[in-house]
Scaffold this active site. Structure first.
Site, PDB file in Angstrom:
ATOM      1  N   HIS A 351       0.842  -1.202   0.000  1.00  0.00           N
ATOM      2  CA  HIS A 351       0.000   0.000   0.000  1.00  0.00           C
ATOM      3  C   HIS A 351       0.877   1.252   0.000  1.00  0.00           C
ATOM      4  CE1 HIS A 351      -4.037  -1.502   0.140  1.00  0.00           C
ATOM      5  NE2 HIS A 351      -3.848  -2.220   1.225  1.00  0.00           N
ATOM      6  N   TYR A 362      -9.009   5.409  -3.219  1.00  0.00           N
ATOM      7  CA  TYR A 362      -9.551   4.291  -2.432  1.00  0.00           C
ATOM      8  C   TYR A 362     -11.082   4.252  -2.488  1.00  0.00           C
ATOM      9  CZ  TYR A 362      -8.898   0.622   1.046  1.00  0.00           C
ATOM     10  OH  TYR A 362      -8.842  -0.590   1.707  1.00  0.00           O
TER      11      TYR A 362
END
Length: 518
Positions: A351, A362
């Site tokens: 990430h 996201y």
């Protein structure tokens, strides 16, 4: 983070470059530039923004004033000698959120591909900077939405144009990162004129996650330690100084303040299983990215890698909070200490890699792609560091210890854990935390299945697949990329590495066809 379930082109004229038809647009045409075009698109140019501007000017593409409408975000040279310049669409000096355009130069200085998002309609945004509330007020408004003890990093506030129902609105994007009383890594989109919260996203999802010492599963690991004399006594600390990045492992001692205290022992044996694994596995992840792609740490620039174990009590989660790794101990039922699984550690640390490259938004497909790429590299890293136990399961080493063979997800068979494996089964979910931001964990099953099909294809395999996927992440994907964009990026990456007519490209197309993504 881990979670169980928590334009059309108007072609005015065409130029033929090496058998490739490239659409050229007249100025004033209300069509957007191509999302992805490739071929020999230019003559030899300087591989910099000067060359970018010359390219757009000479090709007469709809981006009629690239000097003022495109700003350089980053420039990178890859192992093939290609240059990739990522630009940001600008309108009257304000960046347009998610609209990034990448111009790709080959070794000869010729533009061979362009891709990304650019919207000519953004120029119609109504902007009156005299009415803006300012960064300070926007920050105050964002802070008032959450409760925290202290921030992990200085907050950031940046002005953008944000697309709401096809209308571009000026917003301040405020980012806040904290760990207590509840972990938060929030993005607030604050209307720059009236201060309303247009959108807020917490990028930490509340469900689950490495000297000599025993790990969580009882295996012995060799650790890189640092010795220090503290108050006249020698400490053997979980600090690895042997790599291009300083790797340090801390303990929160079941509290919520981080990074906490550096884990140490008075002998060269570390008796903290969760810390042993967090430290060792952080080193494996660093070595993977360095040996495979010559990447120096998570940001590519040698940033220190910090991990904190024993966060809170019975905490069933692991996450990257924007500055470091955090691991809970699990509750012994749903999970054991989350640092005990290499694929989980690899997933979470990826990430951070994405955040410094494509920085996938996201939510919805881009968010599902974000989660899928972390699963993808989590699996690749497990194959690299634990080849004898490699599989396509995620988190099987730490998940539900009383249920044999259970896992969070199965990339080879997403449906086993209720995730879709085809676009026909795409789960429509609200863009809220309760809705998992449009189903980012659930719908990751679709690109996960595609990855499995690509990497398990005998003409590709793991070694080629990881090179293709990394190249796509580092050079072709942008923050708003969707599943189709991922397919195109992977095809282009395979073309760069192995040729357009190679079996690798065919395997990628077949895999995405199989999961219903055109």
């Amino acid at each position: 983070m881990l979670s169980k379930k928590l334009v059309s082109l108007v072609v005015v004229s065409s130029l033929l470059f090496s058998g490739f038809v490239f659409p050229v647009h007249a100025k004033g045409n209300e069509s957007n530039p191509p999302g992805f075009e490739k071929g020999k698109l230019s003559k030899q140019l300087s591989k910099d923004m000067k060359g970018v501007h010359q390219f757009f000017k000479e090709n007469n593409i709809i981006i009629e004033d690239s000097v003022n409408q495109l700003a350089e975000l980053k420039s990178s040279d890859d192992s093939l000698g290609f240059k990739h310049i990522k630009t940001q669409q600008m309108v009257k000096g304000i960046p347009v959120y998610g609209n990034e355009y990448i111009i790709h130069f080959n070794q000869n200085g010729e533009v061979y591909a362009i891709n990304g998002k650019y919207d000519v309609n953004a120029k119609d945004a109504k902007i009156n900077k005299g009415n803006f509330i300012g960064e300070t007020k926007a920050l105050e408004i964002a802070k008032a939405q959450v409760t925290f003890d202290e921030l992990e990093a200085p907050p950031t506030t940046k002005l953008y144009l944000y697309n709401i129902n096809d209308e571009y609105v000026p917003v301040y994007l405020v980012s806040l990162s904290f760990l207590s009383p509840t972990p938060g890594y929030w993005n607030f989109f604050v209307n720059a004129e009236d201060g309303t919260i247009i959108k807020q996203v917490n990028k930490i999802s509340n469900v689950a996650t490495t000297g000599t010492g025993l790990g969580v599963l009882g295996d012995t690991k060799t650790l890189n330690l640092n010795t220090a004399t503290v108050k006249g006594k020698t400490q053997y600390q979980l600090v690895d100084t042997t790599k291009g990045a300083l790797i340090t492992t801390f303990t929160a001692a079941n509290g919520t303040r981080t990074p906490g205290t550096t884990v140490f022992s008075t002998t060269n044996t570390i008796n903290d299983k969760a810390a042993v694994d967090a430290h060792a596995y952080a080193g494996v992840v660093y070595d993977y990215y360095k040996s495979k792609f010559n990447r120096n740490s998570l940001d590519g620039l040698g940033m220190g890698i910090k991990s904190t174990v024993h966060y809170s009590r019975s905490y069933v989660n692991a996450f990257w909070n924007g500055t470091q790794m955090i691991y809970g101990d699990g509750d012994g039922v749903q999970a054991v200490a989350l640092s005990g699984a290499l694929d989980v550690v690899g997933h979470e640390m990826t990430h951070a890699v994405d955040e410094n490259e494509a920085n996938l938004i996201y939510e919805f497909q881009s968010g599902a792609l974000n989660e899928s790429l972390s699963d993808t590299f989590g699996a690749f890293i497990e194959c690299y560091g634990q080849a004898s136990k490699f599989d396509w399961l995620m988190g099987e080493d730490i998940w539900t210890p009383n249920i044999a063979g259970d896992a969070l997800r199965d990339m080879s068979n997403p449906a086993k854990y209720g995730d879709p494996d085809n676009m026909s089964k795409f789960v429509v979910s609200p863009n809220t935390q309760a809705g998992d931001w449009g189903g980012v964990h659930t719908n990751s099953g679709i690109p996960n299945k595609a990855c499995y099909l690509i990497a398990s294809n005998p003409n590709v395999g793991i070694n080629k697949a990881e090179q293709i996927y990394y190249r796509a992440l580092a050079n072709y994907l942008i923050s708003a990329s969707n599943f189709h964009d991922a397919r195109v990026a992977l095809v282009q990456s395979a073309t760069d590495l192995y040729g357009a007519s190679g079996s690798e490209v065919a395997a990628i197309n077949a895999a995405w066809d199989a999961v219903g993504v055109n």
